[in-house]
Design an enzyme around this catalytic site. Structure first.
Site, short mmCIF file in Angstrom:
data_model
loop_
_atom_site.label_atom_id
_atom_site.label_comp_id
_atom_site.label_asym_id
_atom_site.label_seq_id
_atom_site.Cartn_x
_atom_site.Cartn_y
_atom_site.Cartn_z
N ASP A 95 25.13 -4.09 1.65
CA ASP A 95 26.29 -3.44 2.27
C ASP A 95 27.10 -4.54 2.96
OD1 ASP A 95 25.14 -4.03 4.63
OD2 ASP A 95 24.87 -1.97 5.31
N ASP A 289 21.19 5.78 -0.58
CA ASP A 289 20.28 4.97 0.24
C ASP A 289 20.11 5.70 1.55
OD1 ASP A 289 23.03 4.03 1.36
OD2 ASP A 289 21.56 3.30 2.79
N CYS A 327 1.67 16.33 -3.95
CA CYS A 327 2.05 14.94 -4.20
C CYS A 327 0.88 14.20 -4.85
CB CYS A 327 2.42 14.25 -2.88
SG CYS A 327 2.87 12.52 -3.07
N CYS A 329 0.71 10.85 -5.06
CA CYS A 329 0.74 9.44 -4.67
C CYS A 329 -0.65 8.98 -4.22
CB CYS A 329 1.80 9.19 -3.60
SG CYS A 329 1.25 9.43 -1.89
N CYS A 332 -1.87 10.39 -0.88
CA CYS A 332 -2.29 11.79 -0.92
C CYS A 332 -3.57 11.98 -1.74
CB CYS A 332 -1.16 12.65 -1.48
SG CYS A 332 0.20 12.78 -0.29
N HIS A 358 3.85 7.19 1.32
CA HIS A 358 3.99 8.57 0.82
C HIS A 358 5.46 9.01 0.80
CE1 HIS A 358 3.99 12.86 0.42
NE2 HIS A 358 4.72 12.89 1.52
ZN LIG Z 1 1.92 11.52 -1.21
#
Ligand SMILES: [Zn+2]
Length: 396
Positions: A95, A289, A327, A329, A332, A358
């Protein structure tokens, strides 16, 4: 490639678009969320994790203002540009510093020439202008640079918003002129013998213009038209999420995004929650963003498919479930709310690391599902189901 970016729309559903954005450092599928790496680091997460298939962040954002003040541009130049300095070979967007300087409030003084302000680090008097911002961004060497703009507060009167918009337009013109000069000077390829046109263009950055005008739709439209007349490689909607009502923000996006050039990327700056992203995609935005997933991760907040979860809450002390049961991920799959709460309460740095991981996984995976749903003509259904689940809440 005859331009610094190649933008190809691959599917649309009403205003929503799925596209590929090709840069000299890889292909970015849009709609895309760009994790924010203010000081050349996305706080609390290693670059290996960002590059892993689980997150697969194709582009991150860095801040001209912060890097210019510290470590300073001479250090980054001496270390071979920002990518080399930080060890990230994928795409980046910088930016312009306009927003950061604006957010200093009383510490800054705006004139036609630029903005004078006191450094938040040592209080020294500094000056940033379109020309300086373009020079700094050329030295940083991100794939996408932003024009230097001025932002009016969300509740600006029409007159204030118009003055700010006019100044932003004059600065956009100066940004573009300075950008062309900086590109010609600092991004010349190392070997100039037998240089072909294509080779030289590989070294060129893209420059995006920024649409301002606060919450006044007529000013926004004028800003859009006149910014497009100046001519940029992509266009951003700036000056939102600065204190205006959420309904006002969506009204501006709805009024402006579909009118932005169809064949150029559309970037909504500094927004927002997962539901904001989906609503903006539905109105035709391609790039986002926001500091929310990282910043809120550090203050104990997880974004989940059923809304926000505050790990500080005592009700999670014995909770054996993951942050988000939907989730996939690595956080998780491995850790419980009870453990992450214990880490947070104990001041362990791993709490921030796990929550940040996460949250980024959730944002990036949501955008991946957005892209897939647009490509398969199921975006309206995805949007409805995502919103319904979010509204169910965590306790149901
Ligand atoms: Zn997660």
């Amino acid at each position: 490639m005859s331009r610094p970016l190649d933008f190809q729309i691959t599917a649309t559903e009403n205003e929503a678009r799925a596209a590929t954005l090709t840069t000299r450092r890889g292909v970015i599928e849009t709609p895309v969320f760009m994790p924010v790496g203010t000081l050349g680091t996305v706080k609390g997460i290693r670059f290996e994790e960002l590059e892993s298939p689980e997150l697969d962040a194709r582009i991150i954002l860095s801040n001209t203002y912060h890097l210019w003040l510290r470590p300073g541009i001479e250090t980054i130049k001496a270390c071979g540009g920002l990518h080399n300095f930080i060890g990230w070979n994928r795409a980046m967007l910088t930016d312009s510093g306009g927003f950061q300087v604006w957010s200093l409030g009383a510490l800054r003084k705006i004139s036609e020439e630029g903005t004078e302000f006191r450094s938040h680090i040592d209080g020294s008097l500094r000056f940033l202008s379109p020309e300086i911002s373009m020079e700094v961004q050329a030295a940083l060497g991100a794939e996408i640079a932003m024009a230097f703009d001025e932002c009016a507060p969300g509740e600006a009167t029409r007159e204030e918003a118009q003055q700010s918009m006019e100044l932003t337009l004059r600065w956009a013109q100066r940004s573009k002129a300075a950008f062309e000069v900086a590109q010609a000077v600092s991004l010349r390829p190392p070997s100039q013998d037998k240089e072909t046109q294509t080779d030289s263009l590989r070294y060129r950055q893209a420059l995006f213009g920024i649409i301002q005008g606060s919450s006044h739709l007529d000013l926004r439209r004028e800003s859009l038209q006149r910014t497009v007349e100046i001519g940029f490689d992509g266009y951003a909607i700036g000056g939102l999420s600065v204190g205006e009502e959420k309904g006002v923000m969506m009204e501006v996006i709805e009024s402006i995004a579909p009118r932005m050039p169809v064949d150029k990327p559309r970037y909504l700056m500094g927004v927002g929650t997962p539901e904001d992203l989906i609503e903006a995609v539905a109105r035709g935005v391609d790039m986002f963003d926001c500091v929310l997933p990282t910043r809120n991760g550090r203050t104990g907040q997880a974004f989940t498919s059923r809304g926000k979860l505050n790990i500080k809450n005592a009700r999670y002390a014995l909770d054996q479930r993951p942050l988000d049961e939907d989730c996939a991920c690595s956080v998780c799959r491995r850790h419980t709310r009870a453990f992450i709460r214990h880490l947070y309460q104990s001041g362990e740095m791993l709490a921030s690391i796990l929550l940040t991981h996460h949250n980024l996984a959730f944002f990036l995976d949501t955008m991946k599902r957005v892209r897939q749903s647009i490509r398969s003509g199921q975006f309206a259904k995805f949007r409805r189901e995502f919103t319904e689940q979010l509204n169910c809440g965590l306790e149901s």
